[in-house]
Structure formats: C-alpha cells, structure tokens
Write an enzyme that holds these catalytic residues in place. Structure first.
Site, mmCIF file in Angstrom:
data_model
loop_
_atom_site.group_PDB
_atom_site.id
_atom_site.type_symbol
_atom_site.label_atom_id
_atom_site.label_comp_id
_atom_site.label_asym_id
_atom_site.label_seq_id
_atom_site.Cartn_x
_atom_site.Cartn_y
_atom_site.Cartn_z
ATOM 1 C CD GLN A 124 -2.479 1.157 2.806
ATOM 2 O OE1 GLN A 124 -2.093 0.409 3.699
ATOM 3 N NE2 GLN A 124 -3.487 1.986 2.976
ATOM 4 N N GLY A 125 0.851 1.989 -1.098
ATOM 5 C CA GLY A 125 1.686 3.192 -1.213
ATOM 6 C C GLY A 125 0.849 4.442 -0.989
ATOM 7 C CB SER A 127 2.657 6.937 4.464
ATOM 8 O OG SER A 127 1.577 6.396 5.168
ATOM 9 C CB SER A 159 4.062 -2.856 5.381
ATOM 10 O OG SER A 159 3.908 -1.908 6.388
ATOM 11 C CD GLU A 242 -5.026 0.223 6.778
ATOM 12 O OE1 GLU A 242 -5.283 1.339 6.280
ATOM 13 O OE2 GLU A 242 -3.871 -0.221 6.899
ATOM 14 C CD GLU A 373 -1.905 10.665 19.156
ATOM 15 O OE1 GLU A 373 -1.609 10.037 18.115
ATOM 16 O OE2 GLU A 373 -1.486 10.321 20.278
HETATM 17 C C1 LIG Z 1 4.163 -0.712 11.230
HETATM 18 C C2 LIG Z 1 3.699 0.330 10.241
HETATM 19 C C3 LIG Z 1 3.318 -0.056 8.977
HETATM 20 C C4 LIG Z 1 2.914 0.905 8.053
HETATM 21 N N1 LIG Z 1 2.608 0.464 6.790
HETATM 22 C C5 LIG Z 1 2.230 1.375 5.865
HETATM 23 C C6 LIG Z 1 1.966 0.956 4.533
HETATM 24 O O1 LIG Z 1 2.060 -0.225 4.192
HETATM 25 N N2 LIG Z 1 1.624 1.896 3.622
HETATM 26 C C7 LIG Z 1 1.500 3.212 3.949
HETATM 27 O O2 LIG Z 1 1.140 3.995 3.081
HETATM 28 N N3 LIG Z 1 1.794 3.654 5.195
HETATM 29 C C8 LIG Z 1 2.158 2.760 6.156
HETATM 30 N N4 LIG Z 1 2.471 3.193 7.430
HETATM 31 C C9 LIG Z 1 2.500 4.622 7.711
HETATM 32 C C10 LIG Z 1 1.383 5.098 8.594
HETATM 33 O O3 LIG Z 1 0.156 5.127 7.912
HETATM 34 C C11 LIG Z 1 1.778 6.475 9.128
HETATM 35 O O4 LIG Z 1 2.925 6.308 9.942
HETATM 36 C C12 LIG Z 1 0.682 7.131 9.921
HETATM 37 O O5 LIG Z 1 -0.380 7.486 9.081
HETATM 38 C C13 LIG Z 1 1.190 8.383 10.659
HETATM 39 O O6 LIG Z 1 1.822 9.236 9.771
HETATM 40 P P1 LIG Z 1 3.287 9.822 10.077
HETATM 41 O O7 LIG Z 1 4.173 8.679 10.457
HETATM 42 O O8 LIG Z 1 3.684 10.661 8.929
HETATM 43 O O9 LIG Z 1 3.113 10.690 11.381
HETATM 44 P P2 LIG Z 1 2.516 12.178 11.443
HETATM 45 O O10 LIG Z 1 1.267 12.249 10.636
HETATM 46 O O11 LIG Z 1 3.580 13.154 11.150
HETATM 47 O O12 LIG Z 1 2.121 12.270 12.975
HETATM 48 C C14 LIG Z 1 3.078 12.503 14.001
HETATM 49 C C15 LIG Z 1 2.343 12.641 15.321
HETATM 50 O O13 LIG Z 1 1.433 13.773 15.253
HETATM 51 C C16 LIG Z 1 0.117 13.354 15.559
HETATM 52 N N5 LIG Z 1 -0.843 14.086 14.723
HETATM 53 C C17 LIG Z 1 -0.768 14.292 13.390
HETATM 54 N N6 LIG Z 1 -1.854 14.970 12.946
HETATM 55 C C18 LIG Z 1 -2.643 15.190 14.032
HETATM 56 C C19 LIG Z 1 -3.911 15.829 14.242
HETATM 57 N N7 LIG Z 1 -4.592 16.364 13.218
HETATM 58 N N8 LIG Z 1 -4.412 15.857 15.498
HETATM 59 C C20 LIG Z 1 -3.735 15.298 16.546
HETATM 60 N N9 LIG Z 1 -2.525 14.691 16.414
HETATM 61 C C21 LIG Z 1 -1.987 14.633 15.178
HETATM 62 C C22 LIG Z 1 0.077 11.881 15.237
HETATM 63 O O14 LIG Z 1 -0.956 11.214 15.962
HETATM 64 C C23 LIG Z 1 1.470 11.438 15.639
HETATM 65 O O15 LIG Z 1 1.508 11.185 17.022
HETATM 66 C C24 LIG Z 1 2.871 2.266 8.393
HETATM 67 C C25 LIG Z 1 3.250 2.661 9.667
HETATM 68 C C26 LIG Z 1 3.663 1.728 10.590
HETATM 69 C C27 LIG Z 1 4.110 2.176 11.946
#
Ligand SMILES: Cc1cc2nc3c(=O)[nH]c(=O)nc-3n(C[C@H](O)[C@H](O)[C@H](O)COP(=O)(O)OP(=O)(O)OC[C@H]3O[C@@H](n4cnc5c(N)ncnc54)[C@H](O)[C@@H]3O)c2cc1C
Length: 390
Positions: A124-125, A127, A159, A242, A373
C-alpha cells in the site's frame, strides 16, 4: 465446500486447521521457526484451496461465494490458533475489496484471482515523508502521457514492498492546493522501469518497511483504478475497510495470546505466584474484558454490514480500542515474563520469544492505519459532533 450451517462450517474450519497447520508455523509451539516467504506463500495457497481465503468474494474472481458471517466464523477459528499473519493482507483485505468496489471487469479478472492464489503480493503506497496523518498533502504526481500515466514521487513506510509485485498507489493528478480533489488510485507493477525500493530496518530487526521511489514510471491506463478524481473517496473507503474489517480474527488471536501467556506462567512457580497477585490478576482480568468488548464490536459490525447498514466511524472505534488494548497487553506480558525463574522453563522460553516480538511490534499498532490521535479526532468530530479545535 458445500453450503453448511454455521456450526458445521465452524467445525470444518477447525478440523482443517487442526490437521493442516504445520507445527513449525505455530508461534505457541517449541518447534516454531520464523517462516521463510516461500513457506508462508505455500501455506496461504493451501488456505485458499481449502476455501479459507476470499471466503466472501465472488466465485467468478477466485473467491468462495460465502457470506461475511462465514468469513467471521473462519476468522474466529483462524484467530484461535497461533498461525502467521498473511504476507498478502494488503492484497486480500485492502486492494481486493477496493477493486471489487471500483475496478473494471478486466481489473477484477486480472487482479483478484492472482491475489488469492498468491501469484501477486500487494503493498500500500499511501504515506509519504510529508504526508502521513495528513494524507491529503501527498505530492507523488501522476500525469497523463498519451494513453498512459507517468508517476513521479516517493512513498515511505510501505510495508512489504520489497516482496510485493504490485503497489496500491495513491497519487495526485491535480494541484497540491486541491488537496482531496484530483487524487487517483493505481495498481502499479513494482517491476516497472523507474521504480526503486529500499528497505528500512525497524527496531524488531525486521526489514518489512520500505521507501519506494517512482521516477518517470509509465503506468497503463488499464492499471488506473476508478476515475482520476475518485481517488480520495476510494482511499477513504480503503481506510474504512482497513479499520473495520481488516484482520477480523484479531480479537480471537488476542484471546489466544492471553491464554498462552497464562498457561506458560503456570509452568513456573514464580510466575504462577504473580498470577495470584491481585495487581496482576486485575490487569489480566481487564485484558479479558478488552477482548470481549472487541469481539462484540466486530460481531456487531459484521451484522450491520450484512444488513447493509452504515457502520459510520465504528472502524475508528475498533482500531482505537484494539490497538490501545493490545499495546497494554503486550507491555503486561513482557513485564510478567521478565520475572521468570532461571533457568527458564521450556514453555516460558517459547512465550518469551513470542511476547518479546509482540511487545516490539505493538509499539507500531497505535500508529499504522491512522494514529490514536487521528481516531480520537474522527470520533470527536463524526460521532460526538464536537466543535473543531483551533
Ligand atoms: C508498522 C507500520 C506499517 C505501516 N505500513 C504502511 C503501509 O504499508 N503503507 C502506507 O502507506 N503507510 C504505512 N504506514 C505509515 C502510517 O500510515 C503512518 O505512519 C501514519 O499514518 C502516521 O503518519 P506519520 O508517520 O507521517 O506521522 P505524522 O502524521 O507526522 O504524525 C506525528 C504525530 O502527530 C500526531 N498528529 C498528526 N496529525 C494530528 C492531528 N490532526 N491531530 C492530533 N494529532 C496529530 C500523530 O498522531 C502522531 O503522534 C505504516 C506505519 C507503521 C508504523
């Protein structure tokens, strides 16, 4: 498999798993060995041949034409044994349902059977480095080039991309300022010229995470899923699936883990003492309650989906409850097992291996598929109708 009553179907699933699940794939057995990809693929192919993958998918696309209720029964039995997670859960639980919802007939025929037969593993692409929670900020561009599309950009945290054949890619066809508008979904073959996949090592030692670069990658129109402007609606549908129905077996696997922990503790007098300690007994009791609540959420969701009722933000409730409760449990299991007597009893050794891994993995559970969150924000907004924060 013929049409069976719920009880008969349950005992057929249970009987088949009992006879066919190899001991080396069972994380609660001493003979467990971290499986190789080819072993996992062979196991999932066997599951499908037996009728336990694509349970509710149409037969014409390789499914078994059963109901979501039977999917739930099979999930309960699958959850009750400590078998590995699917290496193609993105294909089976996200891409598959979305293709069934918005794909063309040609796409259904090309993609769906290949997913169930494990001929094509999907990732899944969504993020990107600057677009996680705020997915509408994604920058990967898809531009028309004659009859095809050209993709340029970068995804991260993808992933399993290194073992995948296709990527369910969300890309921008409009301007960045348009945010939700002008996004499209594609089924990009990862073997295409211009795709580069780098693995990222996580703290549990695995290299499942990847960053995926797209440099002028040509994608056929036939691999664009839905209309160019349908991308956001389709992505939201993917995320709702999901959160609500993905890995439906989770509550029952969670119960299998709790029972495994308790039975391992009973083989060690020091740990058995802890089970009698009111502090730990209360926390283990609370885990059991969490599991029962989660089962109720899942069962109600399936009934609502069967009755064509909207499930609204229920997916966020389930995702939030499961991830928070499971993370608490993983911490508790680690805390208890770290007080084992030495030398370790054989059953405690097996449990330590399983639960140490679970502890590390559980840290990510409150992040992927939308962070805690973000789920709380959805509940505040869509369930409680609270005024938006400043
Ligand atoms: C094990 C794992 C597998 C994953 N697999 C995939 C995958 O296969 N494909 C894919 O596309 N992505 C994948 N992801 C990515 C995942 O979807 C993102 O990590 C997630 O959406 C959070 O985005 P970010 O890491 O950019 O954090 P950010 O969005 O930058 O968030 C950082 C912090 O800020 C908080 N925050 C952000 N916005 C708000 C708001 N509006 N209100 C309150 N708090 C907020 C968040 O809760 C977090 O604590 C995976 C992540 C993990 C950990």
């Amino acid at each position: 498999m013929q049409s069976l009553s719920g009880d008969a179907y349950r005992s057929a699933v249970r009987g088949w798993l009992g006879e066919n699940l190899p001991a080396h794939l069972r994380a609660d057995r001493a003979s467990y060995a971290a499986p190789r990809l080819d072993q996992l693929v062979a196991w999932e192919q066997a599951l499908h041949r037996a009728g336990f993958a694509g349970i509710a998918w149409s037969r014409q696309y390789g499914g078994h034409g059963r109901t979501l209720r039977e999917h739930l029964i099979a999930s309960q039995e699958i959850g009750a044994v400590a078998m590995p997670e699917s290496v193609n859960s993105i294909g089976k639980e996200l891409a598959g349902p979305i293709i069934q919802a918005i794909g063309s007939e040609d796409q259904k025929r090309r993609f769906l059977p290949a997913i169930l037969q494990m001929a094509e593993i999907w990732c899944q692409g969504f993020s990107e480095p600057e677009a996680g929670s705020d997915l509408a900020g994604l920058r990967t561009r898809a531009a028309r080039d004659g009859d095809a599309w050209r993709i340029n950009g970068q995804k991260i945290w993808t992933s399993g991309a290194a073992r995948s054949h296709r990527c369910l890619l969300l890309a921008r066809t409009g301007k960045l300022e348009d945010r939700h508008r002008g996004l499209a979904l594609f089924a990009v073959p990862l073997g295409s010229a211009g795709v580069r996949v780098n693995t990222i090592k996580s703290m549990d030692g695995r290299e499942s995470f990847c960053e995926v670069f797209f440099e002028n990658v040509e994608v056929d129109e036939a691999d664009a899923l839905g209309a160019p402007d349908e991308g956001w609606a389709a992505a939201i549908k993917v995320l709702a699936i999901e959160r609500a129905t993905n890995r439906m077996y989770r509550a029952w696997r969670f119960e299998n883990e709790l029972r495994h922990l308790i039975s391992a503790c009973k083989t060690d007098p020091a740990l058995e003492d802890l089970l009698q300690d009111g502090h730990y007994a209360a926390r283990l009791g609370a885990v059991f309650v969490d599991i029962e609540v989660l089962k109720g959420h899942v069962e109600t969701t399936v009934e609502d989906l069967m009755g064509d009722l909207p499930i609204g933000a229920r997916g966020s409730l389930i995702k939030l409850h499961w991830s928070e409760a499971h993370q608490r449990f993983a911490t508790l299991a680690w805390e208890i097992l770290s007080q084992a007597s030495l030398p370790l009893r054989p059953a405690v050794k097996v449990a330590q291996r399983r639960f140490n891994e679970l502890y590390l993995h559980s840290r990510a559970e409150t992040i992927y598929a939308g962070t805690t969150e973000i789920q709380l924000g959805i509940i505040a907004d869509r369930v409680l109708g609270l005024p938006r924060g400043k």
